[in-house]
Design a protein around this motif. Structure first.
Motif, PDB file in Angstrom:
ATOM      1  N   ASP A  52     -27.597  32.766  33.738  1.00  0.00           N
ATOM      2  CA  ASP A  52     -28.293  33.667  34.657  1.00  0.00           C
ATOM      3  C   ASP A  52     -27.494  33.901  35.932  1.00  0.00           C
ATOM      4  O   ASP A  52     -27.387  35.031  36.430  1.00  0.00           O
ATOM      5  N   GLU A  53     -26.898  32.839  36.470  1.00  0.00           N
ATOM      6  CA  GLU A  53     -26.166  32.971  37.744  1.00  0.00           C
ATOM      7  C   GLU A  53     -24.861  33.747  37.545  1.00  0.00           C
ATOM      8  O   GLU A  53     -24.481  34.554  38.407  1.00  0.00           O
ATOM      9  N   ILE A  54     -24.166  33.513  36.432  1.00  0.00           N
ATOM     10  CA  ILE A  54     -22.927  34.256  36.169  1.00  0.00           C
ATOM     11  C   ILE A  54     -23.228  35.735  35.975  1.00  0.00           C
ATOM     12  O   ILE A  54     -22.512  36.605  36.476  1.00  0.00           O
ATOM     13  N   LYS A  55     -24.314  36.044  35.275  1.00  0.00           N
ATOM     14  CA  LYS A  55     -24.692  37.446  35.078  1.00  0.00           C
ATOM     15  C   LYS A  55     -25.075  38.100  36.398  1.00  0.00           C
ATOM     16  O   LYS A  55     -24.744  39.265  36.658  1.00  0.00           O
ATOM     17  N   ARG A  56     -25.765  37.351  37.239  1.00  0.00           N
ATOM     18  CA  ARG A  56     -26.208  37.901  38.518  1.00  0.00           C
ATOM     19  C   ARG A  56     -25.026  38.224  39.432  1.00  0.00           C
ATOM     20  O   ARG A  56     -24.946  39.323  40.006  1.00  0.00           O
ATOM     21  N   LEU A  57     -24.105  37.280  39.552  1.00  0.00           N
ATOM     22  CA  LEU A  57     -22.980  37.470  40.487  1.00  0.00           C
ATOM     23  C   LEU A  57     -21.804  38.223  39.876  1.00  0.00           C
ATOM     24  O   LEU A  57     -20.977  38.758  40.606  1.00  0.00           O
TER      25      LEU A  57
END
Length: 437
Positions: A427-432
């Motif tokens: 989720d964090e890699i996709k977000r940033l």
């Protein structure tokens, strides 16, 4: 940083990023940097492979190098011929990738070139000045690559295999040689993935599509299924029920056999960071030391050669029997595995019954900027997750060297914990790392 070479040679969209002009320049670079008298070139079954093969050949021949074209052969066949004849070997293949991609692998004395050697080659690729010899090299066709490989297989003194076997050649580079050898040693065998048309390499067949061999084994009530990849250097196996046995498990079976025979040099096996913790623990329980390398069979090979070990590989199916061959070879490994199972009077299941396989997930994150891995938030998140998972676990996040994606690998005894942290990092890699359109 390398401009052209990735984790496994040069790779890219066929006739776009990787075109005949780049192939020609690589041929010239090999002539300038390595100064060989002779080079052997093999290719897989992709539509683009012959064009790229002749591109490399013309670059070499213009520089005065004799070129031997081996036609459709597997990558390990080229590696073996390179080692035995001390010729530079070039293989045109994108391995397990679809037909729209292609690649070029370079072998020196049978081994894939290491990073510093590839960097040295790259210095010459972008040179504008041509190397033109007063005496052009010849471009000849040869069957010697096939003959030498057959001799190496015959040196194993294999028995006739009576069990029913299905083998999948992925419509790829080993479809001819695997049929020739299996037809001789395994009379009760059936080949699939053996109708290449230039466009169907790895298409719903081979080691990247294991469901096909699994279904065929169950359909024909076969005892074992062997699945190779597009260039023939990988092996995955299924048993009579269709259950998958990956490279880790195959290495475990062979290592246990070699140790029992006193033939496992230094009682050591070389694996990669991706190998399952359950297999690593089981090997240690047998008194076998495990060395872990970076991902990539060339790093496994380098460790084997430098230290004189017998066996190593990757869970993806690269299996290197270093006392016999210089590279991973799906066909050779499958023959050796069949020999081991017969001598031990074991099945795949019984030979691995003592292993507890840790839950492990490899997830590919697509459509994100790979540079997001340099973001401080992502760096801190990865470090925090590693700390919370503890020592008896595995957690890697890395950009793919051959595809436009980020790979996340996580392994932990508790699958609930695994799934939680996998979701957090994705989720964090996709977000940033979202690519703005």
């Amino acid at each position: 940083m390398k401009k052209y070479f990735g984790t496994d040679g040069i790779r890219g969209k066929a006739l776009e990023k990787l075109n005949s002009n780049l192939a020609f320049k690589l041929g010239q670079a090999i002539a300038k940097s390595l100064k060989p008298m002779d080079v052997v070139i093999g290719e897989d079954t992709r539509q683009s492979s012959s064009l790229l093969a002749f591109g490399v050949a013309y670059g070499l021949a213009l520089a005065g190098v004799n070129v031997y074209m081996a036609g459709v052969v597997s990558t390990p066949m080229i590696a073996l011929y390179s080692k035995e004849t001390h010729k530079i070997g070039v293989m045109i293949t994108a391995s397990h990738n679809p037909y729209t991609d292609n690649g070029i692998k370079v072998f020196k004395n049978g081994y894939k070139m290491l990073d510093d050697e590839e960097l040295e080659l790259e210095k010459y690729i972008d040179e504008d000045e041509l190397l033109v010899s007063n005496s052009f090299g010849k471009i000849l066709f040869t069957d010697e690559v096939r003959k030498l490989y057959i001799d190496k297989v015959n040196s194993l003194n294999l028995p006739s295999f009576n069990q029913s076997i299905i083998y999948d050649s992925a419509n790829g580079a080993n479809y001819k040689i695997s049929n020739e050898i299996m037809s001789h040693y395994a009379k009760n065998s059936l080949q699939i993935g053996n109708t290449p048309d230039g466009f169907n390499i790895n298409l719903n067949v081979g080691s990247t599509y294991i469901d096909t061999i699994s279904l065929k084994v169950k359909e024909h009530h076969a005892q074992i299924g062997l699945s190779y990849d597009g260039d023939g250097d990988r092996l995955l196996v299924v048993d009579h029920s269709g259950k998958l046995f990956d490279g880790d498990l195959i290495i475990y079976i062979i290592a246990k056999y070699l140790k029992k025979k006193g033939q496992l040099k230094k009682d050591t096996v070389v694996l990669t960071r991706m190998s399952n913790l359950g297999v690593i623990n089981a090997l240690k329980g047998l008194g076998i030391k495990v060395i872990l390398t970076d991902v990539g069979d060339k790093y496994v090979s380098d460790e084997l050669v430098k230290n004189g070990y017998s066996l190593g590989g990757e869970n993806s199916g690269h299996l290197i029997l270093n006392d016999y061959l210089p590279s991973g070879d799906g066909l050779f490994a499958s023959l050796f595995l069949l020999k081991v199972l017969e001598e031990m009077n074991e099945t795949l299941e019984s030979a691995t019954k003592e292993i507890y396989m840790y839950p492990q997930v490899l997830h590919n994150i697509r459509n994100v900027d790979k540079n997001v891995l340099n973001h401080p938030t992502i760096i801190n998140l990865i470090n925090n997750i590693k700390e919370k998972l503890g020592d008896d676990s595995k957690f890697f996040v890395r950009p793919s060297g051959t595809e436009d994606l980020i790979r996340v690998t996580i392994s932990h005894r508790d699958e609930t914990v695994l799934k939680h942290y996998l979701s957090v990092v994705i989720d964090e890699i996709k977000r940033l790392g979202e690519i703005k359109k």
